[in-house]
Design an enzyme around this catalytic site. Structure first.
Site, PDB file in Angstrom:
ATOM      1  CE1 TYR A  10     -57.988   1.173 -48.658  1.00 40.26           C
ATOM      2  CE2 TYR A  10     -57.830   2.741 -50.471  1.00 40.26           C
ATOM      3  CZ  TYR A  10     -58.341   1.572 -49.947  1.00 40.26           C
ATOM      4  OH  TYR A  10     -59.208   0.815 -50.690  1.00 40.26           O
ATOM      5  N   GLY A  35     -51.428   9.384 -42.759  1.00 43.52           N
ATOM      6  CA  GLY A  35     -51.468   8.016 -42.223  1.00 43.52           C
ATOM      7  C   GLY A  35     -51.697   8.052 -40.718  1.00 43.52           C
ATOM      8  CE1 TYR A 147     -51.767  11.785 -56.511  1.00 46.36           C
ATOM      9  CE2 TYR A 147     -53.509  11.344 -58.106  1.00 46.36           C
ATOM     10  CZ  TYR A 147     -52.589  10.886 -57.180  1.00 46.36           C
ATOM     11  OH  TYR A 147     -52.478   9.545 -56.931  1.00 46.36           O
ATOM     12  CG  LEU A 196     -68.767   6.344 -55.334  1.00 46.81           C
ATOM     13  CD1 LEU A 196     -69.754   7.496 -55.235  1.00 46.81           C
ATOM     14  CD2 LEU A 196     -68.845   5.695 -56.721  1.00 46.81           C
ATOM     15  CG  PHE A 214     -70.067  15.162 -56.700  1.00 44.93           C
ATOM     16  CD1 PHE A 214     -70.756  16.193 -56.056  1.00 44.93           C
ATOM     17  CD2 PHE A 214     -69.093  14.469 -55.986  1.00 44.93           C
ATOM     18  CE1 PHE A 214     -70.466  16.529 -54.741  1.00 44.93           C
ATOM     19  CE2 PHE A 214     -68.795  14.806 -54.673  1.00 44.93           C
ATOM     20  CZ  PHE A 214     -69.482  15.828 -54.045  1.00 44.93           C
ATOM     21  NE  ARG A 227     -63.628   8.305 -62.186  1.00 51.96           N
ATOM     22  CZ  ARG A 227     -64.217   9.073 -63.115  1.00 51.96           C
ATOM     23  NH1 ARG A 227     -64.802   8.510 -64.155  1.00 51.96           N
ATOM     24  NH2 ARG A 227     -64.205  10.381 -63.012  1.00 51.96           N
TER      25      ARG A 227
END
Ligand code: UFG
Length: 336
Positions: A10, A35, A147, A196, A214, A227
């Site tokens: 992306y 990818g 992560y 999202l 959520f 966010r």
């Protein structure tokens, strides 16, 4: 020549496209685990550039040797990584091996072939649960998932590689990257999709899952998470500025990439309804584990040092994401 790892994904694909359009010579290195080869072909078609694509794995030093030994690589922009927070909690080994060991191999090749500039895609997830908002670069880094920890370890490794071997790095800590190329030529294409905006937009197409929201009981203005959505084209412009900064002899540094303003999930949802002109079905679900209530970047440092000026709005991001999503749904999947 600029080596773009993860250039079929992306964010990497938008960067490769932008670099080529700005006259840089590029080589894309990607193992196509997340990818898409089609994305590489699309960039070749759009730009008319027959740049090299290496189907390689950072965990194979031979793939890196082949890449570095036969080309004059001046700098690296390093996107290749796994990036799903929930998956990293379930399978940390996958994240530590791929993200940390893969980057270590890349840095070793840079040492071996005397390449001393790297722009690295880091993340707001290195900060963990915020202790203040907006988050500036001096905010403590206490990641709460593998992560985020994998990216923090790499940031530390990069400091040591500068001190010991003179490899200069710029680490860009992304907040929530959103949108697609404004002309709809490349975009976000994850499977499964967890983010999202694409999830809201996907739910407007036939045979798609209803959008699940959520958590509506956070301590925010409407109960949903806040966010900081940074447009992909603005994000990429920061990478090019970071590259130029290193080319001009800039020192190792790190910058937040965000807009300094936040939006709630409900606000994003409402804007998606406005942009699509559709009434979107929504299912309210409990909180998703590990979601902080608010993440908003202080972007002053990138503005001052990189001279970066993000100027796209959240609506711009949703419009471009929708243009891309329509293309993905209506054409791409059937053609590929
Ligand atoms: N959300 C939903 N429904 C969905 C998807 C998301 O309600 O289908 C909500 C989430 O619960 C969250 C907000 O929308 O409140 C944003 O979620 P995203 O998954 O789009 O993004 P995150 O904030 O979880 O994650 C992003 C990056 C990560 C990075 C993180 C930094 O995608 O790579 O920011 O904390 F680690």
């Amino acid at each position: 020549m600029i080596l773009v790892t993860g250039g079929a994904g992306y964010i990497g694909s938008h960067c490769a496209l932008s670099l080529i359009e700005q006259g840089y010579e590029v080589v894309v290195f990607d193992n196509l685990s997340t990818g898409h080869k089609q994305t590489v072909e699309t960039i070749k078609n759009i730009t008319g550039s027959n740049f090299n694509f290496i189907n390689g794995n950072l965990l194979n030093p031979e793939d890196l040797d082949e890449t570095f030994s036969s080309r004059n690589i001046d700098a690296v922009i390093h996107f290749a990584a796994f990036s799903q927070v929930a998956e990293s909690v379930k399978d940390p080994a996958k994240y530590y091996r791929n993200n940390i060991c893969g980057t270590l191999n890349l840095l070793e090749s840079m040492r071996k072939y005397n390449v001393n500039k790297i722009v690295f895609s880091s993340t707001a997830a290195t900060y963990g649960e915020p202790v203040r908002i907006p988050i500036d670069e001096t905010h403590p880094q206490n990641p709460i998932n593998p992560y985020g920890f994998s990216k923090l370890v790499i940031e530390k490794i990069m400091d040591d590689y500068d001190r010991a071997y003179g490899i200069k790095s710029v680490r860009l800590r992304y907040f929530n990257v959103a949108g697609a190329d404004a002309k709809g030529r490349v975009g976000e294409w994850h499977d499964p999709e967890t983010h999202l905006i694409p999830n809201i937009l996907k739910s407007t197409f036939a045979n798609s899952k209803t959008f699940q929201m959520f958590g509506t009981d956070y301590d925010t203005k409407d109960g949903t998470c806040v966010r900081d959505y940074i447009n992909i084209e603005d994000l990429i412009s920061a990478h090019i500025l970071a590259l130029k900064y290193l080319e001009a002899g800039g020192k190792t540094d790190f910058f937040n990439l965000g807009t300094k303003s936040g939006n709630t999930v409900k606000e994003v949802f409402a804007l998606c309804e406005k942009v699509t002109g559709k009434q979107i079905q929504v299912e309210t679900k409990p909180r998703r584990e590990g979601d902080p209530a608010q993440l908003v970047a202080d972007n002053t440092k990138a503005r001052q040092i990189l001279n970066w000026k993000p100027d796209k709005t959240l609506e711009d991001s949703i419009k471009s994401a929708y243009l891309w999503e329509k293309k993905l749904q209506e054409n791409l999947k059937s053609n590929y």
